[in-house]
Design a protein around this motif. Structure first.
Motif, PDB file in Angstrom:
ATOM      1  N   CYS A  77       0.711  -1.297   0.202  1.00 41.32           N
ATOM      2  CA  CYS A  77      -0.057  -0.033   0.044  1.00 41.32           C
ATOM      3  C   CYS A  77       0.909   1.014   0.075  1.00 41.32           C
ATOM      4  N   GLU A  78       0.578   2.036  -0.930  1.00 39.68           N
ATOM      5  CA  GLU A  78       1.232   3.274  -0.830  1.00 39.68           C
ATOM      6  C   GLU A  78       1.083   4.424   0.151  1.00 39.68           C
ATOM      7  N   MET A  79       1.888   4.655   0.892  1.00 36.47           N
ATOM      8  CA  MET A  79       1.747   5.531   2.197  1.00 36.47           C
ATOM      9  C   MET A  79       0.859   6.777   1.979  1.00 36.47           C
ATOM     10  N   LYS A  80       1.138   7.405   0.881  1.00 41.51           N
ATOM     11  CA  LYS A  80       0.513   8.735   0.545  1.00 41.51           C
ATOM     12  C   LYS A  80      -0.999   8.411   0.613  1.00 41.51           C
ATOM     13  N   TYR A  81      -1.542   7.353  -0.092  1.00 44.68           N
ATOM     14  CA  TYR A  81      -3.192   7.027  -0.124  1.00 44.68           C
ATOM     15  C   TYR A  81      -3.565   6.749   0.922  1.00 44.68           C
ATOM     16  N   VAL A  82      -2.865   6.149   2.024  1.00 44.79           N
ATOM     17  CA  VAL A  82      -3.388   5.697   3.231  1.00 44.79           C
ATOM     18  C   VAL A  82      -3.670   6.604   3.975  1.00 44.79           C
ATOM     19  N   LEU A  83      -2.653   7.839   4.024  1.00 44.50           N
ATOM     20  CA  LEU A  83      -2.836   8.960   4.858  1.00 44.50           C
ATOM     21  C   LEU A  83      -3.883   9.668   4.389  1.00 44.50           C
ATOM     22  N   LEU A  84      -4.006   9.972   3.192  1.00 46.51           N
ATOM     23  CA  LEU A  84      -5.101  10.786   2.532  1.00 46.51           C
ATOM     24  C   LEU A  84      -6.459  10.124   2.951  1.00 46.51           C
ATOM     25  N   GLU A  85      -6.703   8.844   2.897  1.00 46.95           N
ATOM     26  CA  GLU A  85      -7.868   8.115   3.442  1.00 46.95           C
ATOM     27  C   GLU A  85      -8.187   8.406   4.792  1.00 46.95           C
ATOM     28  N   MET A  86      -7.013   8.529   5.579  1.00 44.19           N
ATOM     29  CA  MET A  86      -6.980   8.765   7.174  1.00 44.19           C
ATOM     30  C   MET A  86      -7.685  10.205   7.282  1.00 44.19           C
ATOM     31  N   ASP A  87      -7.342  11.125   6.673  1.00 42.73           N
ATOM     32  CA  ASP A  87      -7.507  12.490   6.498  1.00 42.73           C
ATOM     33  C   ASP A  87      -9.284  12.705   6.059  1.00 42.73           C
ATOM     34  N   ARG A  88      -9.378  11.664   5.103  1.00 45.21           N
ATOM     35  CA  ARG A  88     -10.812  11.762   4.592  1.00 45.21           C
ATOM     36  C   ARG A  88     -11.990  11.412   5.805  1.00 45.21           C
ATOM     37  N   ILE A  89     -11.416  10.465   6.517  1.00 43.90           N
ATOM     38  CA  ILE A  89     -12.272   9.781   7.533  1.00 43.90           C
ATOM     39  C   ILE A  89     -12.048  10.576   8.966  1.00 43.90           C
TER      40      ILE A  89
END
Length: 598
Positions: free
Chosen positions: A527-539
């Motif tokens: 999993c690419e770190m950037k997308y995991v963190l952006l998902e964390m920001d979304r929720i």
């Protein structure tokens, strides 16, 4: 290829048979050492070694921390304010209508994922705090009027001024959810004494049933799809009630077998008798032995209700008879019935299943069908039989709440190194960790934090150490890691399977605190770190927090990305000041959309 350099004349006094044997032995040892290294590295991806209270020097660190370039993420347009990537109505037309499968998870490819920050609605305010939030929320935080307009006579919610109020009404409980639950308690006494602890509500509306059960010590996963009932799950989470987006359609729900003590459907519009009862088979799979299925609405009490259902009494009688026949074939028995509520109980033992023959319908699932496989797993038209090697899965064997929280579940034996000593040590470790967290983040344990997610739990130790706080925890178990979610449910906690390479099944701004423990160490190869963190920001809610426990190797890179998402972060040491592991305590800023981007 060392044998090419071997010169027999140099070792005339050695038995020639010994040489191949010796070389073979050396090669075997080397290969075993290699396999052991792989095994240990894989194990450590998911089972982190317990940190001993030993101060390690920086000289022991041989790999430089990961460094990445700072990027400031832009804002998404305002029409993304309720964006749910894997259940996006704008993409429904791409998928078929069969059994409403277009409402299931269909995640966008990584090449078309958004790399922007989801804005809050205009006028967004910090949510009302628990327990007041159970009865009211800010209108601008969930600005959707469909339920208020269409369900006004059923008292799901009502709008007054700048707030929504939740009077506790529902389609099948016109006298209020409290009266409905009291009637249910008469039918199921175990709801009052700690026997019933975990429940799932399919087609939950605004989660008034799950909200009321919290007052009775019952933790409910409220489940609903994203459909024309605008933002049911978002309303639930805004109120501080556990909920998740989902639908029983063509795939299994993301829960292990034999987990919930009770399942509930209050006119949830699921066609239980269609498709040879395949939806009932899924309820059977996730209910633990002795668990209860509660149904109110058609066809229950059809003799008195059929006129209001736009049907005929004959059709409703036929549907009820078919329902009873299907449930009996799945080893359910009618437990009790009163007014609009009927209760069935799943068989406690194997006696009913032993009577099933090869010609029975539904057939037993064969041994190739893993009953716990539930991540993009198709529904199976067969009966999942509880394993006989576990004697304490049944509702009559599991300790009553709250004792079950601290009793080692049988299913822990399914997990590598799962034993009594490891379970106790995990509990002790998390007590120390959470005490340290509270020192770093005083809001933890206060009414400022209500909705919490542990993004990669093992046994639910983080949630267990917070059990006396005014919050609930969604325990997430990796679909690629050890299958420990059954242990979490056996303890009386709730959770779901998930793969963090994809977005989570929830709305934006629905959690106050996100916690992760070595997630990037375990999953960065996938999993690419950037997308995991952006998902964390979304929720994560504006002003919400994240506690990130990670290897020193990743922590600076995470902090760099977090800064680009407008988070304020502080790097902290762990409770034992271990140099190879760090904490990042972050807070998401509250910001409002730039309307020029609409």
């Amino acid at each position: 290829m060392k044998n090419r350099d071997f010169r027999p004349g140099a070792y005339l006094d050695i038995n020639p048979r010994i040489v191949p044997f010796t070389l073979g032995f050396i090669i075997l040892c080397g290969f075993s050492f290699y396999l052991g290294g792989i095994f240990c590295s894989e194990k450590n991806r998911y089972f982190k070694q317990d940190e001993a209270p030993i101060i390690q020097s920086q000289q022991e660190t041989t790999v430089d921390p990961l460094k990445i370039e700072y990027v400031e993420f832009s804002e998404c347009s305002l029409n993304y304010q309720d964006y749910t990537p894997c259940t996006d109505p704008k993409r429904w037309k791409k998928y078929g209508n069969y059994r409403l499968s277009f409402m299931e998870r269909h995640c966008p490819q990584i090449t078309v994922r958004n790399e922007c920050l989801i804005p809050p609605p205009d006028g967004y305010k910090p949510p009302i705090r628990w327990p007041k939030s159970k009865d009211q929320c800010w209108y601008r935080n969930v600005p959707y009027d469909w339920i208020s307009n269409k369900k006004s006579t059923q008292h799901w919610l009502r709008k007054e001024g700048d707030k929504f109020f939740f009077p506790g009404g529902g389609t099948m409980f016109p006298n209020g959810v409290n009266s409905y639950v009291k009637l249910m308690q008469k039918l199921i006494p175990g709801m009052k004494n700690g026997t019933i602890r975990t429940a799932i509500d399919t087609g939950c509306g605004v989660a008034s049933w799950g909200g009321d059960l919290l007052d009775h010590g019952i933790l409910t996963v409220s489940l609903a799809p994203r459909d024309n009932h605008e933002a049911q799950v978002q309303f639930a989470l805004e109120r501080g009630i556990p909920a998740i987006l989902g639908i029983i359609s063509t795939q299994r729900l993301p829960f292990p077998s034999n987990s919930f003590d009770m399942a509930h459907c209050s006119r949830c519009l699921i066609p239980w008798t269609e498709y040879d009862g395949i939806y009932l088979l899924e309820v059977h799979r996730i209910l633990r032995p002795g668990g209860f299925w509660v149904l109110s609405g058609p066809p229950i009490n059809y003799e008195h209700r059929w006129r209001g259902w736009n049907t005929t009494v004959e059709e409703q009688k036929s549907d009820y008879d078919k329902l009873k026949k299907l449930l009996t074939s799945m080893c359910f028995t009618l437990y009790d019935k009163m007014d609009d509520i009927a209760v069935w109980q799943k068989s406690l033992d194997s006696s009913c299943y032993d009577r099933l023959t090869s010609s029975s319908y539904p057939p037993k699932c064969d041994y190739s069908s893993d009953p716990d496989s539930a991540w993009y797993t198709p529904l199976q038209p067969c009966l999942s039989i509880p394993s006989q090697k576990f004697k304490k899965l049944g509702l009559n064997s599991v300790p009553k709440w709250p004792n079950r929280l601290h009793v080692r579940p049988e299913r822990i034996s399914m997990i590598f190194n799962g034993n009594s000593g490891g379970f106790k040590h995990d509990n002790s470790r998390w007590k120390v960790r959470v005490k340290h967290y509270k020192a770093l983040l005083p809001a933890l344990g206060s009414d400022e934090i209500r909705n919490v997610m542990d993004m990669n739990t093992l046994y639910g130790g983080f949630a267990t150490s917070l059990i006396d706080s005014p919050l609930w925890v969604m325990n997430v178990v990796s679909s690629y890691g050890p299958n420990s979610l059954g242990v979490v449910y056996d303890r009386g906690l709730i959770g779901t399977y998930h793969d963090w390479c994809e977005p989570f099944s929830t709305y934006p701004r629905t959690y106050d605190l996100l916690h992760l423990d070595g997630l990037f160490t375990a999953e960065s190869h996938r999993c690419e770190m950037k997308y995991v963190l952006l998902e964390m920001d979304r929720i994560l809610r504006p002003n919400g927090y994240a506690i990130i426990r990670e290897s020193y190797y990743f922590i600076d890179a995470i902090a760099t990305i977090a800064k680009g998402m407008r988070w304020d972060c502080e790097k902290q040491g762990t409770e034992y000041i271990v140099s190879k592991e760090k904490l990042l305590v972050c807070q998401k800023k509250l910001w409002h959309a730039n309307h020029s981007r609409e």
